[in-house]
Design a protein around this motif. Sequence first.
Motif, mmCIF file in Angstrom:
data_model
loop_
_atom_site.group_PDB
_atom_site.id
_atom_site.type_symbol
_atom_site.label_atom_id
_atom_site.label_comp_id
_atom_site.label_asym_id
_atom_site.label_seq_id
_atom_site.Cartn_x
_atom_site.Cartn_y
_atom_site.Cartn_z
ATOM 1 N N PHE A 1 -8.658 12.892 4.288
ATOM 2 C CA PHE A 1 -8.103 14.003 3.515
ATOM 3 C C PHE A 1 -7.259 13.480 2.365
ATOM 4 O O PHE A 1 -7.404 13.934 1.219
ATOM 5 N N TRP A 2 -6.359 12.552 2.652
ATOM 6 C CA TRP A 2 -5.475 12.067 1.590
ATOM 7 C C TRP A 2 -6.244 11.335 0.506
ATOM 8 O O TRP A 2 -5.924 11.450 -0.687
ATOM 9 N N GLN A 3 -7.283 10.626 0.899
ATOM 10 C CA GLN A 3 -8.107 9.969 -0.116
ATOM 11 C C GLN A 3 -8.832 11.001 -0.972
ATOM 12 O O GLN A 3 -8.986 10.813 -2.184
ATOM 13 N N ALA A 4 -9.260 12.100 -0.360
ATOM 14 C CA ALA A 4 -9.904 13.168 -1.124
ATOM 15 C C ALA A 4 -8.940 13.820 -2.108
ATOM 16 O O ALA A 4 -9.357 14.384 -3.128
ATOM 17 N N CYS A 5 -7.645 13.752 -1.807
ATOM 18 C CA CYS A 5 -6.615 14.286 -2.710
ATOM 19 C C CYS A 5 -6.309 13.333 -3.855
ATOM 20 O O CYS A 5 -5.546 13.688 -4.763
ATOM 21 N N GLY A 6 -6.870 12.132 -3.812
ATOM 22 C CA GLY A 6 -6.652 11.172 -4.880
ATOM 23 C C GLY A 6 -5.740 10.018 -4.537
ATOM 24 O O GLY A 6 -5.423 9.193 -5.402
ATOM 25 N N MET A 7 -5.303 9.936 -3.278
ATOM 26 C CA MET A 7 -4.442 8.832 -2.879
ATOM 27 C C MET A 7 -5.261 7.578 -2.614
ATOM 28 O O MET A 7 -6.434 7.643 -2.219
ATOM 29 N N ILE A 8 -4.630 6.432 -2.829
ATOM 30 C CA ILE A 8 -5.279 5.151 -2.596
ATOM 31 C C ILE A 8 -4.614 4.441 -1.429
ATOM 32 O O ILE A 8 -3.417 4.613 -1.180
ATOM 33 N N ARG A 9 -5.387 3.677 -0.701
ATOM 34 C CA ARG A 9 -4.851 2.905 0.424
ATOM 35 C C ARG A 9 -3.992 1.763 -0.121
ATOM 36 O O ARG A 9 -4.389 1.051 -1.049
ATOM 37 N N ILE A 10 -2.806 1.619 0.427
ATOM 38 C CA ILE A 10 -1.914 0.527 0.059
ATOM 39 C C ILE A 10 -2.194 -0.616 1.026
ATOM 40 O O ILE A 10 -2.074 -0.452 2.245
ATOM 41 N N PRO A 11 -2.601 -1.766 0.534
ATOM 42 C CA PRO A 11 -2.987 -2.863 1.426
ATOM 43 C C PRO A 11 -1.893 -3.216 2.427
ATOM 44 O O PRO A 11 -0.706 -3.156 2.112
ATOM 45 N N VAL A 12 -2.300 -3.580 3.614
ATOM 46 C CA VAL A 12 -1.351 -3.921 4.675
ATOM 47 C C VAL A 12 -0.424 -5.039 4.249
ATOM 48 O O VAL A 12 0.750 -5.071 4.610
ATOM 49 N N ALA A 13 -0.923 -5.967 3.423
ATOM 50 C CA ALA A 13 -0.103 -7.094 2.987
ATOM 51 C C ALA A 13 1.120 -6.647 2.214
ATOM 52 O O ALA A 13 2.100 -7.373 2.122
ATOM 53 N N GLU A 14 1.101 -5.424 1.681
ATOM 54 C CA GLU A 14 2.219 -4.919 0.887
ATOM 55 C C GLU A 14 3.192 -4.089 1.715
ATOM 56 O O GLU A 14 4.174 -3.585 1.190
ATOM 57 N N THR A 15 2.948 -3.949 3.003
ATOM 58 C CA THR A 15 3.746 -3.003 3.779
ATOM 59 C C THR A 15 4.721 -3.659 4.737
ATOM 60 O O THR A 15 5.122 -3.065 5.724
ATOM 61 N N ASP A 16 5.109 -4.898 4.469
ATOM 62 C CA ASP A 16 6.167 -5.551 5.245
ATOM 63 C C ASP A 16 5.896 -5.536 6.743
ATOM 64 O O ASP A 16 6.800 -5.362 7.560
ATOM 65 N N GLY A 17 4.626 -5.708 7.114
ATOM 66 C CA GLY A 17 4.309 -5.800 8.536
ATOM 67 C C GLY A 17 4.159 -4.482 9.256
ATOM 68 O O GLY A 17 4.025 -4.451 10.484
ATOM 69 N N SER A 18 4.182 -3.340 8.564
ATOM 70 C CA SER A 18 4.049 -2.048 9.225
ATOM 71 C C SER A 18 2.688 -1.929 9.895
ATOM 72 O O SER A 18 1.672 -2.392 9.370
ATOM 73 N N SER A 19 2.659 -1.263 11.050
ATOM 74 C CA SER A 19 1.400 -1.071 11.768
ATOM 75 C C SER A 19 0.671 0.186 11.315
ATOM 76 O O SER A 19 -0.499 0.383 11.655
ATOM 77 N N GLY A 20 1.328 1.053 10.554
ATOM 78 C CA GLY A 20 0.699 2.275 10.091
ATOM 79 C C GLY A 20 -0.170 2.031 8.873
ATOM 80 O O GLY A 20 -0.162 0.947 8.271
ATOM 81 N N HIS A 21 -0.957 3.026 8.505
ATOM 82 C CA HIS A 21 -1.723 2.998 7.275
ATOM 83 C C HIS A 21 -0.976 3.816 6.229
ATOM 84 O O HIS A 21 -0.505 4.917 6.516
ATOM 85 N N TRP A 22 -0.893 3.282 5.036
ATOM 86 C CA TRP A 22 -0.118 3.917 3.982
ATOM 87 C C TRP A 22 -1.004 4.220 2.785
ATOM 88 O O TRP A 22 -1.857 3.409 2.411
ATOM 89 N N PHE A 23 -0.779 5.407 2.215
ATOM 90 C CA PHE A 23 -1.534 5.838 1.056
ATOM 91 C C PHE A 23 -0.533 6.322 -0.005
ATOM 92 O O PHE A 23 0.507 6.888 0.334
ATOM 93 N N GLY A 24 -0.873 6.091 -1.263
ATOM 94 C CA GLY A 24 0.032 6.509 -2.335
ATOM 95 C C GLY A 24 -0.709 6.979 -3.556
ATOM 96 O O GLY A 24 -1.902 6.691 -3.740
ATOM 97 N N MET A 25 -0.001 7.707 -4.400
ATOM 98 C CA MET A 25 -0.589 8.225 -5.626
ATOM 99 C C MET A 25 0.479 8.325 -6.704
ATOM 100 O O MET A 25 1.582 8.818 -6.448
ATOM 101 N N ALA A 26 0.161 7.843 -7.898
ATOM 102 C CA ALA A 26 1.052 8.016 -9.035
ATOM 103 C C ALA A 26 0.992 9.464 -9.493
ATOM 104 O O ALA A 26 -0.046 10.115 -9.432
ATOM 105 N N LEU A 27 2.121 9.975 -9.936
ATOM 106 C CA LEU A 27 2.211 11.346 -10.422
ATOM 107 C C LEU A 27 2.603 11.376 -11.890
ATOM 108 O O LEU A 27 3.216 10.440 -12.391
ATOM 109 N N GLY A 28 2.302 12.465 -12.546
ATOM 110 C CA GLY A 28 2.644 12.607 -13.946
ATOM 111 C C GLY A 28 1.581 12.000 -14.841
ATOM 112 O O GLY A 28 0.610 11.383 -14.384
#
Length: 207
Positions: free
Chosen positions: A177-204
């Motif tokens: 769903f979040w990818q369909a909204c335009g969010m991109i997966r943030i690579p695990v290497a950038e998440t300080d060891g978090s076990s979750g999956h993270w998605f982000g999107m620039a606004l504006g």
Amino acid sequence: MTILRHPNPDDVEALCDISLKTGDSGRDATPLHSDPRLIGLIYSVPYALLMPDWSFVAEDDDGLAGYVVGVPDTVAFDALLEEKWWPDLRRRYRDPGPPPHANADDARCYRFHHPDFAPDAVVRRFPAHMHMNILPRVQRQGIGKALFAAWQAKAEAAGVTGVHVGVSPTNPNGAAFWQACGMIRIPVAETDGSSGHWFGMALGKTG
């Protein structure tokens, strides 16, 4: 007919109910919990009560059917929770100690005493965050996209530069769903060891 509006204090129980019925990676978590309010007290109610202008609920003839809650500044909201939200819950619910926990209630209560923070690398790039949950009766009807669009418009009007969400690894439908909204997966290497999956999107506007 489904309408979108900002939440009010009368919506607390309905928000808790939606959070519970979608709280097992998008599935009904009712069988897992003896206290039906716990998930909502983490993921929906504090947003609706502390920053209602940044939250939207979807309401149909049967009542509340979904919500999107979020904040423009994750770091500031974490501080607000520490000041105004967690202290009361810590008095009401004991700290069960570190995992592994005996049951799902204990796992949620642990978060009252030990909040889960998004990785710094995620927050730096995408300072806002949101949560969304929708009951099955209104899924696949465009309600999720409408809630997301309402929140996005609010955020962009306020000058928010980026938003992130966290998704359980066991919730592929949420990730899709979040990818369909335009969010991109943030690579695990950038998440300080978090076990979750993270998605982000620039606004504006960009470029």
